[in-house]
Design a protein around this motif. Structure first.
Motif, short mmCIF file in Angstrom:
data_model
loop_
_atom_site.label_atom_id
_atom_site.label_comp_id
_atom_site.label_asym_id
_atom_site.label_seq_id
_atom_site.Cartn_x
_atom_site.Cartn_y
_atom_site.Cartn_z
N GLY A 93 2.15 13.85 1.96
CA GLY A 93 3.51 13.78 2.48
C GLY A 93 3.95 15.08 3.15
N SER A 104 -4.77 13.07 9.23
CA SER A 104 -3.96 11.89 8.95
C SER A 104 -4.05 11.46 7.49
N LEU A 105 -5.26 11.46 6.94
CA LEU A 105 -5.45 11.09 5.53
C LEU A 105 -4.69 12.03 4.62
N TYR A 159 0.84 -1.19 0.00
CA TYR A 159 0.00 0.00 0.00
C TYR A 159 0.88 1.23 0.00
N SER A 160 0.62 2.14 -0.90
CA SER A 160 1.38 3.37 -0.98
C SER A 160 0.42 4.55 -0.84
N PRO A 161 0.50 5.31 0.26
CA PRO A 161 -0.41 6.44 0.46
C PRO A 161 -0.38 7.44 -0.68
N SER A 162 0.75 7.62 -1.33
CA SER A 162 0.81 8.60 -2.40
C SER A 162 0.02 8.16 -3.63
N ARG A 200 -2.14 13.95 5.38
CA ARG A 200 -0.70 13.79 5.62
C ARG A 200 -0.18 12.60 4.80
N GLN A 201 -0.95 11.50 4.78
CA GLN A 201 -0.55 10.31 4.03
C GLN A 201 -0.55 10.57 2.53
#
Length: 93
Positions: free
Chosen positions: A56, A49-50, A29-32, A52-53
């Motif tokens: 970045g 939080s969302l 899983y990659s938040p970007s 920020r993920q």
């Protein structure tokens, strides 16, 4: 050997396309890469939080406006950007 590899590939593909696998962060899983995490009734902390993920960056401010949060972020390149997070779904735009 080829048969085992083919069966493993089919099972992995089927598992990755199930709703539970799509909704939950899994290995790789990659938040970007994701702009949406499916949540219900996200809080201000969840929205921060969302974003920020996804970005970045460093969250500067979170404002509640009706059914969305406006999240202001300082990106790594020095640019300040505002993201919108839907309170009901957690969708980031």
């Amino acid at each position: 050997m080829t048969r085992t590899l083919l069966l493993t590939s089919i099972l992995l593909t089927a598992w990755l396309h199930t709703p539970a696998a799509l909704a939950a962060p899994a290995f790789g899983y990659s938040p970007s890469q994701a702009d949406t995490l499916l949540l219900a009734d996200v809080s201000e902390q969840d929205a921060a939080s969302l974003v920020r993920q996804v970005s970045g960056g460093r969250v500067l401010k979170v404002e509640s406006q009706g059914d969305v949060y406006r999240v202001k972020v300082l990106l790594p390149n020095g640019v300040v950007k505002t993201y919108i997070v839907e309170r009901s779904s957690g969708r980031v735009s």
